[in-house]
Design a protein around this motif. Structure first.
Motif, PDB file in Angstrom:
ATOM      1  N   MET A   1       0.849  -1.188   0.000  1.00 21.39           N
ATOM      2  CA  MET A   1       0.000   0.000   0.000  1.00 21.39           C
ATOM      3  C   MET A   1       0.888   1.243   0.000  1.00 21.39           C
ATOM      4  SD  MET A   1      -1.348  -0.195   3.954  1.00 21.39           S
ATOM      5  CE  MET A   1      -0.215  -0.663   5.280  1.00 21.39           C
ATOM      6  N   LYS A   2       0.254   2.385  -0.227  1.00 20.46           N
ATOM      7  CA  LYS A   2       0.986   3.649  -0.199  1.00 20.46           C
ATOM      8  C   LYS A   2       0.367   4.520   0.897  1.00 20.46           C
ATOM      9  CE  LYS A   2       2.820   5.355  -3.804  1.00 20.46           C
ATOM     10  NZ  LYS A   2       3.135   5.963  -5.125  1.00 20.46           N
ATOM     11  N   VAL A   3       1.194   4.963   1.835  1.00 19.02           N
ATOM     12  CA  VAL A   3       0.741   5.774   2.964  1.00 19.02           C
ATOM     13  C   VAL A   3       1.518   7.082   2.961  1.00 19.02           C
ATOM     14  CG1 VAL A   3       0.445   5.892   5.451  1.00 19.02           C
ATOM     15  CG2 VAL A   3       0.207   3.687   4.296  1.00 19.02           C
ATOM     16  N   SER A   4       0.805   8.194   2.825  1.00 21.10           N
ATOM     17  CA  SER A   4       1.424   9.530   2.803  1.00 21.10           C
ATOM     18  C   SER A   4       2.556   9.600   1.784  1.00 21.10           C
ATOM     19  CB  SER A   4       1.950   9.907   4.201  1.00 21.10           C
ATOM     20  OG  SER A   4       0.887   9.903   5.138  1.00 21.10           O
TER      21      SER A   4
ATOM     22  N   THR B   1      -9.345  10.361   3.718  1.00 18.68           N
ATOM     23  CA  THR B   1      -8.079   9.944   3.116  1.00 18.68           C
ATOM     24  C   THR B   1      -8.232   8.522   2.583  1.00 18.68           C
ATOM     25  OG1 THR B   1      -6.798  11.322   4.639  1.00 18.68           O
ATOM     26  CG2 THR B   1      -5.628   9.552   3.493  1.00 18.68           C
TER      27      THR B   1
ATOM     28  N   VAL C   1      -6.815   5.054   0.937  1.00 20.11           N
ATOM     29  CA  VAL C   1      -5.632   4.196   0.841  1.00 20.11           C
ATOM     30  C   VAL C   1      -5.998   2.948   0.060  1.00 20.11           C
ATOM     31  CG1 VAL C   1      -3.900   2.873   2.101  1.00 20.11           C
ATOM     32  CG2 VAL C   1      -4.728   5.043   3.044  1.00 20.11           C
TER      33      VAL C   1
END
Length: 444
Positions: free
Chosen positions: A235-238, A417, A419
């Protein structure tokens, strides 16, 4: 040479000679099942009572494959047939060696046999024992029994060689990938174009699926279950790419007792891992961080990890409450049709701080009856996730099909947000009715 033909197998039919005993009839059905159910073909295979065929005492306890005057033959000891029953196998060593020898003729191995031929025959035998319901311990014990016979282990392979080949066959038994056309070939003649949707309901679809998985009778014989599950999540976080690998060892002592050992490694903390154990027992959930400390009750939780395990026989659980499951009709994806079932929203975990609920749709292949997709929404406080999972690589474990690979995509909305997460789940090992040290499940 004076010979006595006891039975002849010809593809598509079995010829029973006159005055056939009950044991001979059972043996005949057994051979038919070994050959036909494994998707192989054989023009002709003859079985001879070895002592009559050879006109001398036959010292071998187990069958032997030979070719004589171009004829494919299996030599049998006089009492061998009485050791096997087509409905209830108790002599796994006898079935192992019979399957091994049959494999030489099924696969047209040339005589004298090579080491590769022997190992291929053992892979086939491992698959057969899996299909008939043998667990891994029974497979190993069967080989140990055979090894005690002076005439059972050939000179080309060691016991270690044989065990490795048997386990390979046992573990990879009956691979069915329902996304590949070859599995559809087996059911292509089935007419699925005129489905009477009014006659279908949740119970009928779930029973069809259970039959495709191996049948309710086999599923009822599951007393214990072991699954080694690996999850690879990305996953991509910030703006940062994150990879998390989780290894779960799930020990089901019975239908309501589960010990789950979880090891997690994250790319955010390379070189370190976290470990936790979770125990579901007597309708309570316990946790601890090592096996050397006492269990701690997780207060207020109503999580049922048994019914929500992604690879347990969930259709059997759904059938128990089929009256609450809605049948939504037939949908088509990529040219294939699926029965769609929907369950009501269910609370899977609750404590004083939050509650997690799920509502799911299940997609069962009209052709195979196997579960192919699950679509569900999950809510936990202000977080909502939409999930889609695809089931692949169905394999037989003791005669019951399990999905050994699943691919999941999730979109998680956390207070605005978003994700996106992808998870690939694989199962290096699944065992039915293994031996457990039951002290693992003891609450201190």
């Amino acid at each position: 040479m004076k010979t006595q033909v006891l039975l002849t197998f010809i593809t598509g039919s079995l010829l029973i000679i006159s005055n056939t005993t009950y044991a001979q009839e059972n043996f005949q059905r057994l051979v038919d099942k070994i050959i036909v159910s494994n998707g192989t073909s054989l023009n002709e295979l003859n079985f001879y009572q070895a002592s009559s065929f050879m006109e001398m005492p036959y010292e071998k306890e187990y069958p032997e494959a030979v070719v004589y005057n171009g004829e494919k033959i299996l030599l049998l000891a006089e009492d061998f047939k009485t050791r096997l029953d087509s409905y209830l196998i108790t002599d796994w060593a006898a079935l192992l060696q019979l399957s091994h020898e049959v494999a030489h003729h099924l696969k047209n191995h040339e005589f004298p046999l090579s080491k590769q031929h022997e190992m291929k025959a053992d892979e086939f035998a491992g698959k057969v024992l899996n299909d008939f319901g043998a667990n891994r311990k029974q497979l190993t014990e069967a080989l140990e029994t055979i090894a005690e016979s002076n005439h059972a282990i050939n000179s080309k392979t060691t016991v270690t060689d044989r065990l490795e080949s048997l386990i390979n066959g046992w573990q990879s038994a009956s691979v069915i990938d329902i996304g590949v056309s070859v599995s559809e070939e087996n059911v292509r003649d089935r007419d699925d174009t005129n489905i009477d949707e009014d006659e279908m309901n949740a119970e009928k679809i779930l029973r069809k699926s259970l039959e495709a998985l191996g049948g309710v009778d086999k599923i009822k014989r599951i007393d214990k279950l072991y699954q080694h599950q690996k999850n690879e999540m990305k996953m991509k976080v910030s703006g940062t790419d994150v990879a998390v690998t989780t290894s779960l060892e799930m020990h089901y002592l019975d239908s309501s007792t589960l010990l789950n050992k979880i090891t997690t490694v994250s790319s955010l903390t390379p070189g370190t891992s976290t470990y936790v154990e979770t125990l579901v027992k007597d309708e309570k959930v316990y946790t601890r961080t090592t096996s050397n400390v006492p269990w701690v009750v997780a207060p207020g939780q109503t999580m049922n990890m048994i019914s929500n395990s992604s690879n347990y026989i969930q259709e059997y659980k759904l059938l128990e409450k089929a009256y609450t499951v809605n049948y939504l009709g037939v949908e088509e994806f990529n040219g294939k049709k699926y029965y769609v079932l929907e369950t009501p929203e269910e609370t899977i975990m609750e404590n004083t701080q939050s509650k997690t609920t799920e509502k799911k749709k299940y997609y069962y292949s009209v052709n195979t009856g196997l579960l192919t997709y699950v679509d569900w929404d999950s809510k936990m406080g202000g977080m909502v996730s939409k999930n889609w999972i695809h089931y692949f690589d169905y394999r037989s474990v003791s005669g019951i099909l399990y999905s050994f690979r699943q691919e999941m995509t999730s979109t998680i909305d956390m207070s605005g947000t978003e994700v996106n997460v992808t998870t690939i789940t694989t199962y290096p090992v699944i065992e039915i009715n293994p031996d457990f040290d039951e002290t693992m499940f003891k609450v201190n």
